[in-house]
Design a protein around this motif. Sequence first.
Motif, PDB file in Angstrom:
ATOM      1  N   GLN A 250      49.813  38.492  46.586  1.00 48.62           N
ATOM      2  CA  GLN A 250      50.834  38.922  46.510  1.00 48.62           C
ATOM      3  C   GLN A 250      51.936  37.506  46.486  1.00 48.62           C
ATOM      4  OE1 GLN A 250      52.493  41.611  49.474  1.00 48.62           O
ATOM      5  NE2 GLN A 250      51.893  43.201  48.188  1.00 48.62           N
ATOM      6  N   LYS A 251      52.386  36.979  45.467  1.00 50.85           N
ATOM      7  CA  LYS A 251      53.320  35.804  45.564  1.00 50.85           C
ATOM      8  C   LYS A 251      54.891  36.189  45.724  1.00 50.85           C
ATOM      9  CE  LYS A 251      56.012  32.485  43.501  1.00 50.85           C
ATOM     10  NZ  LYS A 251      57.064  32.687  42.547  1.00 50.85           N
ATOM     11  N   TYR A 252      55.479  35.460  46.651  1.00 49.50           N
ATOM     12  CA  TYR A 252      57.055  35.660  46.801  1.00 49.50           C
ATOM     13  C   TYR A 252      57.708  34.520  46.525  1.00 49.50           C
ATOM     14  CZ  TYR A 252      55.493  39.858  49.252  1.00 49.50           C
ATOM     15  OH  TYR A 252      55.170  41.019  49.375  1.00 49.50           O
ATOM     16  N   GLY A 253      58.745  34.410  45.728  1.00 48.96           N
ATOM     17  CA  GLY A 253      59.372  33.286  45.194  1.00 48.96           C
ATOM     18  C   GLY A 253      60.465  33.000  46.115  1.00 48.96           C
ATOM     19  N   GLY A 254      61.330  32.023  45.868  1.00 54.74           N
ATOM     20  CA  GLY A 254      62.183  31.245  46.527  1.00 54.74           C
ATOM     21  C   GLY A 254      63.138  32.343  47.349  1.00 54.74           C
ATOM     22  N   THR A 255      63.859  33.210  46.177  1.00 58.82           N
ATOM     23  CA  THR A 255      64.864  34.027  46.668  1.00 58.82           C
ATOM     24  C   THR A 255      64.337  35.302  47.666  1.00 58.82           C
ATOM     25  OG1 THR A 255      65.180  33.856  44.396  1.00 58.82           O
ATOM     26  CG2 THR A 255      66.850  35.237  45.971  1.00 58.82           C
ATOM     27  N   SER A 256      62.929  35.406  47.435  1.00 58.66           N
ATOM     28  CA  SER A 256      62.349  36.408  48.197  1.00 58.66           C
ATOM     29  C   SER A 256      62.188  36.007  49.865  1.00 58.66           C
ATOM     30  CB  SER A 256      60.904  36.714  47.531  1.00 58.66           C
ATOM     31  OG  SER A 256      61.358  37.626  46.289  1.00 58.66           O
TER      32      SER A 256
ATOM     33  N   ILE B 233      53.449  39.224  41.353  1.00 51.36           N
ATOM     34  CA  ILE B 233      54.397  37.954  41.555  1.00 51.36           C
ATOM     35  C   ILE B 233      56.028  38.812  42.103  1.00 51.36           C
ATOM     36  CG2 ILE B 233      55.602  36.244  40.333  1.00 51.36           C
ATOM     37  CD1 ILE B 233      52.616  35.859  40.415  1.00 51.36           C
ATOM     38  N   TYR B 234      56.177  38.584  43.181  1.00 51.32           N
ATOM     39  CA  TYR B 234      57.562  39.245  43.717  1.00 51.32           C
ATOM     40  C   TYR B 234      58.683  38.268  43.623  1.00 51.32           C
ATOM     41  CZ  TYR B 234      55.037  43.259  45.887  1.00 51.32           C
ATOM     42  OH  TYR B 234      54.350  44.343  46.008  1.00 51.32           O
ATOM     43  N   THR B 235      59.733  38.889  42.839  1.00 44.67           N
ATOM     44  CA  THR B 235      60.858  37.864  42.408  1.00 44.67           C
ATOM     45  C   THR B 235      61.962  38.483  42.676  1.00 44.67           C
ATOM     46  OG1 THR B 235      61.708  36.541  40.888  1.00 44.67           O
ATOM     47  CG2 THR B 235      60.567  38.247  40.018  1.00 44.67           C
ATOM     48  N   ASP B 236      63.203  38.089  42.113  1.00 45.29           N
ATOM     49  CA  ASP B 236      64.602  38.746  42.284  1.00 45.29           C
ATOM     50  C   ASP B 236      64.986  39.380  41.300  1.00 45.29           C
ATOM     51  OD1 ASP B 236      64.953  36.434  40.622  1.00 45.29           O
ATOM     52  OD2 ASP B 236      66.186  35.597  41.761  1.00 45.29           O
ATOM     53  N   VAL B 237      63.879  39.865  40.338  1.00 47.94           N
ATOM     54  CA  VAL B 237      64.315  40.851  39.163  1.00 47.94           C
ATOM     55  C   VAL B 237      63.142  41.735  39.059  1.00 47.94           C
ATOM     56  CG1 VAL B 237      65.933  39.450  37.480  1.00 47.94           C
ATOM     57  CG2 VAL B 237      63.530  39.094  37.341  1.00 47.94           C
ATOM     58  N   ASP B 238      63.383  42.885  38.536  1.00 49.14           N
ATOM     59  CA  ASP B 238      62.753  43.891  38.364  1.00 49.14           C
ATOM     60  C   ASP B 238      61.347  43.676  37.927  1.00 49.14           C
ATOM     61  OD1 ASP B 238      64.103  45.429  40.158  1.00 49.14           O
ATOM     62  OD2 ASP B 238      64.896  46.917  38.574  1.00 49.14           O
ATOM     63  N   GLY B 239      61.205  42.717  36.911  1.00 45.22           N
ATOM     64  CA  GLY B 239      60.154  42.449  36.115  1.00 45.22           C
ATOM     65  C   GLY B 239      60.535  41.535  34.779  1.00 45.22           C
ATOM     66  N   VAL B 240      59.853  41.474  33.594  1.00 39.92           N
ATOM     67  CA  VAL B 240      60.261  40.677  32.603  1.00 39.92           C
ATOM     68  C   VAL B 240      60.995  41.649  31.471  1.00 39.92           C
ATOM     69  CG1 VAL B 240      59.416  39.614  30.815  1.00 39.92           C
ATOM     70  CG2 VAL B 240      57.684  39.332  32.684  1.00 39.92           C
ATOM     71  N   TYR B 241      62.212  40.763  31.365  1.00 41.23           N
ATOM     72  CA  TYR B 241      63.074  41.690  30.415  1.00 41.23           C
ATOM     73  C   TYR B 241      63.249  41.047  29.047  1.00 41.23           C
ATOM     74  CZ  TYR B 241      65.567  44.003  34.442  1.00 41.23           C
ATOM     75  OH  TYR B 241      65.851  44.625  35.381  1.00 41.23           O
ATOM     76  N   THR B 242      64.067  41.689  28.422  1.00 39.25           N
ATOM     77  CA  THR B 242      64.074  41.385  26.853  1.00 39.25           C
ATOM     78  C   THR B 242      64.770  39.750  26.631  1.00 39.25           C
ATOM     79  OG1 THR B 242      65.954  42.714  26.646  1.00 39.25           O
ATOM     80  CG2 THR B 242      63.985  43.421  25.621  1.00 39.25           C
ATOM     81  N   THR B 243      65.477  39.443  27.445  1.00 40.69           N
ATOM     82  CA  THR B 243      66.030  38.231  27.809  1.00 40.69           C
ATOM     83  C   THR B 243      66.441  38.174  29.392  1.00 40.69           C
ATOM     84  OG1 THR B 243      67.320  36.507  26.945  1.00 40.69           O
ATOM     85  CG2 THR B 243      68.362  38.561  27.291  1.00 40.69           C
ATOM     86  N   ASP B 244      66.842  36.817  29.857  1.00 39.18           N
ATOM     87  CA  ASP B 244      67.315  36.760  31.177  1.00 39.18           C
ATOM     88  C   ASP B 244      68.456  37.882  31.254  1.00 39.18           C
ATOM     89  OD1 ASP B 244      68.271  36.009  33.714  1.00 39.18           O
ATOM     90  OD2 ASP B 244      68.085  33.764  33.122  1.00 39.18           O
ATOM     91  N   PRO B 245      68.317  38.623  32.509  1.00 43.62           N
ATOM     92  CA  PRO B 245      69.525  39.547  32.652  1.00 43.62           C
ATOM     93  C   PRO B 245      70.476  38.967  33.389  1.00 43.62           C
ATOM     94  CG  PRO B 245      67.391  39.922  34.123  1.00 43.62           C
ATOM     95  CD  PRO B 245      67.120  38.953  33.087  1.00 43.62           C
ATOM     96  N   ARG B 246      70.606  37.603  33.796  1.00 43.28           N
ATOM     97  CA  ARG B 246      71.670  37.012  34.495  1.00 43.28           C
ATOM     98  C   ARG B 246      72.489  36.678  33.117  1.00 43.28           C
ATOM     99  NH1 ARG B 246      70.739  35.535  39.870  1.00 43.28           N
ATOM    100  NH2 ARG B 246      68.289  35.575  39.923  1.00 43.28           N
TER     101      ARG B 246
ATOM    102  N   GLY C  77      61.429  28.943  28.084  1.00 39.06           N
ATOM    103  CA  GLY C  77      62.442  28.961  29.002  1.00 39.06           C
ATOM    104  C   GLY C  77      62.625  30.057  29.925  1.00 39.06           C
ATOM    105  N   ALA C  78      61.672  31.189  29.746  1.00 34.22           N
ATOM    106  CA  ALA C  78      61.911  32.305  30.750  1.00 34.22           C
ATOM    107  C   ALA C  78      61.407  31.995  31.751  1.00 34.22           C
ATOM    108  CB  ALA C  78      61.463  33.496  30.093  1.00 34.22           C
ATOM    109  N   LYS C  79      61.944  31.649  32.861  1.00 31.84           N
ATOM    110  CA  LYS C  79      61.165  31.103  34.047  1.00 31.84           C
ATOM    111  C   LYS C  79      60.839  32.130  34.925  1.00 31.84           C
ATOM    112  CE  LYS C  79      65.195  30.262  37.121  1.00 31.84           C
ATOM    113  NZ  LYS C  79      65.637  29.715  38.262  1.00 31.84           N
ATOM    114  N   VAL C  80      60.996  33.343  34.572  1.00 34.76           N
ATOM    115  CA  VAL C  80      60.270  34.527  35.659  1.00 34.76           C
ATOM    116  C   VAL C  80      58.918  34.258  35.889  1.00 34.76           C
ATOM    117  CG1 VAL C  80      59.982  36.005  33.512  1.00 34.76           C
ATOM    118  CG2 VAL C  80      60.434  36.787  35.862  1.00 34.76           C
ATOM    119  N   LEU C  81      58.225  33.640  34.944  1.00 34.42           N
ATOM    120  CA  LEU C  81      56.726  33.208  35.355  1.00 34.42           C
ATOM    121  C   LEU C  81      56.898  31.730  34.761  1.00 34.42           C
ATOM    122  CD1 LEU C  81      54.562  36.319  34.415  1.00 34.42           C
ATOM    123  CD2 LEU C  81      54.734  35.292  36.637  1.00 34.42           C
TER     124      LEU C  81
END
Length: 400
Positions: free
Chosen positions: A5-11, A170-183, A206-210
């Motif tokens: 399990q990997k936890y990113g910065g916000t997590s 890979i645990y992050t601050d979004v639910d997964g990979v989206y069609t584009t950056d949900p932000r 540029g999709a830095k989710v991974l």
Amino acid sequence: MLVVQKYGGTSVGTLERIEEVAKRVSKAKASGNDVIVVVSAMSGETNKLVSYAEHFSKTPQSREMDMLLSSGERVTSSLLAIALSAMGFPAVAMSGRQAGIKTDKFHTKARIESIDRLCIEKELNGGNIVIVAGFQGVTELGEVSTLGRGGSDLSAVAIAGALDADLCEIYTDVDGVYTTDPRIEPKAKKLDKISYDEMLELASLGAKVLQTRSVEMAKKLNVNLVTRSSFNDNEGTMITKEENIMEQPVVSGVALDKNQARVTLRKVVDKPGIAAIIFRKLADENINVDMIIQNVGHDGTTNLGFTVPQNELERTRAAMEEINASQTVEYDSDVVKVSIVGVGMKSHSGVACTAFDTLSKEGINLEMISTSEIKVSMVIAAKYGELAVRALHDAYELDK
Ligand code: ADP
Ligand code: ASP
Ligand code: MG
């Protein structure tokens, strides 16, 4: 099962968050799994350390940067181990070196060469949860190295591969990979599955989710990779082989890369070998050149344009001054790259035209274009970046 399990910065951004992560990790352990955890630095920490270094120098030595930046991940790994132990779950924190992660010598963007699986296995066999500080390894000379920004993803995938883990989450601050950056586009949709190749393109564009290299590694080692949120229990996105996905849309995502800068060399002498000299120099400096455009020459000279990551612009400038290949060199960091990605493009025509049409309707000028079988990338003025993402997302009906 062996789970990474990997936890990113916000997590792991606060002590409360580290506590939440400890709970999630302990659940995985309590249900009978062997668990390896890879952590990032607390959010904002790495940037803060970079800014500290830049207070003293615009081009700090990369060896010292690695000493500095690797510290952030060591903090979170030990805190998580302490938190878990306090909850009654024996845990040990390990630095990259202690986890047996060997890299090449290219400081700040080192590549993993090998992982000695015995280092982690020994601790797992002792009943411990193993917490590895992400983003780092050690060179042959015993120097601390880091794996490039976002590199904890790579640590996790490489460890999962080396130890034949059953799953890498890979645990992050979004639910997964989206069609584009949900932000950027709140109408973006979460994908249940995405192929390694599409994810690779999205990440490198540029999709830095991974992190790009983590996807490359996952594909090579066939790692079962899932991204999901550490803030809820929603199902995430599975990154998998293309044949495991039934229906391939023509375009599956839009990416925006703000870390771009354009370099234009004017009046370069138009003779064989000149491009080789320029790009050899950049390669020697380990600078990643992306798009390259050369104009049709006249008067024995030509113009040559290319893009590099914005954070490598200073080193590019120094390299160009050294070889002195043209009368004038212009540097523009006010650009971004917007891209559409989809394996379905291989079998459809006219996909790129829709992108060009869409941006022209928004009055956005295309400064550079590059295409491959499964992507179209366009360099545009930075101020239009997010507008372009939303317009393209609409044009390909990705919210449907
Ligand atoms: P972490 O700190 O957990 O490694 P990152 O900030 O590196 O997280 O990556 C997660 C972020 O990636 C999200 O918050 C989101 O804004 C961004 N992102 C960019 N493109 C996408 C996409 N296509 N799908 C999901 N997230 C994306
Ligand atoms: N802390 C590092 C970074 O911010 C590595 C990571 O988070 O994956 O780039
Ligand atoms: Mg990340």
